[in-house]
Design a protein around this motif. Structure first.
Motif, short mmCIF file in Angstrom:
data_model
loop_
_atom_site.label_atom_id
_atom_site.label_comp_id
_atom_site.label_asym_id
_atom_site.label_seq_id
_atom_site.Cartn_x
_atom_site.Cartn_y
_atom_site.Cartn_z
N PRO A 112 48.90 75.42 -1.73
CA PRO A 112 49.24 74.30 -0.84
C PRO A 112 48.28 74.19 0.35
N GLU A 113 47.48 75.24 0.59
CA GLU A 113 46.53 75.16 1.71
C GLU A 113 45.27 74.41 1.35
N THR A 114 44.79 74.60 0.13
CA THR A 114 43.54 73.93 -0.27
C THR A 114 43.82 72.67 -1.09
N GLY A 115 45.05 72.53 -1.57
CA GLY A 115 45.36 71.39 -2.44
C GLY A 115 44.80 71.54 -3.83
N LYS A 116 44.40 72.75 -4.20
CA LYS A 116 43.81 72.97 -5.53
C LYS A 116 44.83 73.55 -6.51
N ARG A 117 44.69 73.15 -7.76
CA ARG A 117 45.50 73.77 -8.81
C ARG A 117 44.82 75.07 -9.23
N SER A 121 51.20 65.10 2.21
CA SER A 121 51.07 65.49 0.80
C SER A 121 50.13 66.68 0.70
N VAL A 122 50.50 67.67 -0.12
CA VAL A 122 49.57 68.80 -0.34
C VAL A 122 48.97 68.79 -1.74
N TYR A 123 49.53 68.00 -2.64
CA TYR A 123 48.96 67.93 -3.99
C TYR A 123 49.43 66.64 -4.67
N LYS A 124 48.50 65.93 -5.27
CA LYS A 124 48.83 64.74 -6.07
C LYS A 124 48.66 65.11 -7.54
N LYS A 157 51.92 80.70 -3.12
CA LYS A 157 51.46 79.59 -3.97
C LYS A 157 52.68 78.95 -4.64
N LEU A 158 52.57 77.66 -4.92
CA LEU A 158 53.69 76.91 -5.48
C LEU A 158 53.56 76.79 -6.99
N TRP A 159 54.69 76.90 -7.66
CA TRP A 159 54.77 76.66 -9.11
C TRP A 159 55.61 75.41 -9.33
N VAL A 160 55.04 74.43 -9.99
CA VAL A 160 55.72 73.15 -10.17
C VAL A 160 55.89 72.89 -11.67
N ALA A 161 57.13 72.61 -12.08
CA ALA A 161 57.39 72.23 -13.46
C ALA A 161 57.07 70.75 -13.62
N CYS A 162 56.34 70.43 -14.68
CA CYS A 162 55.88 69.05 -14.87
C CYS A 162 56.66 68.40 -16.01
N TYR A 163 57.56 67.50 -15.66
CA TYR A 163 58.39 66.79 -16.63
C TYR A 163 57.51 65.86 -17.46
#
Ligand SMILES: O=C(O)[C@H](O)[C@@H](O)[C@H](O)[C@H](O)CO
Ligand SMILES: [Zn+2]
Length: 325
Positions: free
Chosen positions: A250-255, A213-216, A234-240
């Protein structure tokens, strides 16, 4: 339907440009489409258009950003993701089939069928890998948004010779996926795990290994859905249900950033527009009660996010061409 040996070549969109200054943004509903579940936004550079699907409406759409016209094709099963073919036309996941689509004569040619033993399953999100293979996962059909029999899904890959490999099963809702800029990592979301995961990726063989896991997601971020990567990796995630897209390292796990939208059920995102400097976000209308719809009348529309300052195009790479025949 059914002709087996169609030549399919999918094209992976160029890596997007990334805004360097994250300060000011504008968000605009460019198309009030009222999608029941808008998904799989894909920018088609050649036509300055955004492709997207409305899954339960079984509809594939193409919005021309210059003329503002929309073309819609209705298929015979839920269409959950779409990708570009090098020779024109598209490949898509339709029901439990990988299909080649011809927009002009509205034909769908079945390339492969999966989950034959699971009558209640359908494909969900899918995307072309850096070598042009088509990755897509499945899920049990929902009785209501987010309500479904769990652990029924799997992740699949369609190879150039049209054979399909199953990578793993026990998936709840197979969703967002993308690859790192150096092609060494595959990022993947099973929505109900509330986690963004990474695998080591072998681009020569398409093999994945070493899941972690890289981000919870935090509580108010709700359910992770579609995802894309920017030119800084860097990753962009849509939040349903979270009404936002979030930018993750994804390297630091930070938003790193949160972009809130005026709709709750944000489903997916992609870069597009001039120099890939804009982001397009899809969302869903199903599952919002009448009161909620008063608050978010644009639910189901297509949104464009624009950063007002400084875009960087330097890192845009060559187009990746698929070798799916
Ligand atoms: O958009 C998708 O990927 C699914 O098809 C949707 O059904 C949602 O993800 C799901 O409802 C969220 O829980
Ligand atoms: Zn999704």
């Amino acid at each position: 339907m059914g002709r087996q040996q169609a030549k399919v070549t999918c094209r992976r969109p160029e890596e997007p440009a990334i805004p360097m200054a994250m300060g000011s943004i504008t968000i605009e509903c460019v198309l009030p489409e009222s999608c029941r579940c808008g998904e799989s936004p894909v920018w088609e550079e050649a036509s300055n258009s955004l492709l997207f699907v409305d899954i339960p409406s079984k509809r594939l759409c193409r919005w021309d950003s210059l003329s503002k016209q929309v073309h819609r094709v209705t298929l015979d099963a839920p269409v959950s993701s779409v990708a570009l073919r090098q020779l024109g036309g598209y490949v898509a996941t339709v029901g439990t089939k990988f299909c080649a689509l011809d927009w002009e004569d509205q034909s769908a040619i079945v390339l492969a069928t999966i989950d034959k033993d699971k009558k209640n399953n359908r494909f969900n999100d899918g995307k072309v890998d850096p070598a042009g293979r088509y990755f897509a996962g499945t899920m049990a059909e929902e009785t209501a948004p987010g309500v479904l029999e769990r652990c029924q899904g799997s992740l699949y890959c369609l190879f150039p010779d049209h054979h399909v490999e199953k990578y793993f099963d026990q998936v709840d809702i197979s969703n967002g996926l993308d690859w790192s800029l150096d092609h060494k990592i595959f990022y993947y979301i099973d929505s109900l795990s509330y986690s963004v995961d990474a695998f080591d990726y072998d681009v020569q063989t398409g093999k994945i290994s070493n899941r972690r896991s890289v981000y919870k997601l935090e509580k108010d971020e709700q359910i992770p859905d579609g995802m894309c990567i920017d030119a800084e990796g860097k990753l962009w995630v849509a939040c349903y249900n979270g009404g936002r897209v979030i930018r993750l390292d994804p390297e630091t796990g930070k938003r790193l950033q949160t972009v809130k939208l005026p709709v709750d059920k944000t489903t997916s995102c992609c870069f597009g527009g001039k120099d890939y400097s804009e982001m397009y976000v899809t969302c869903a209308r199903d599952g919002i009660d009448p009161e909620g719809l008063l608050r978010q009348p644009k639910a189901g529309g297509i949104f464009k996010v624009m950063w007002l300052f400084l875009f960087l195009k330097d890192e845009v790479g060559d187009p990746q061409l698929s070798i799916i025949k």
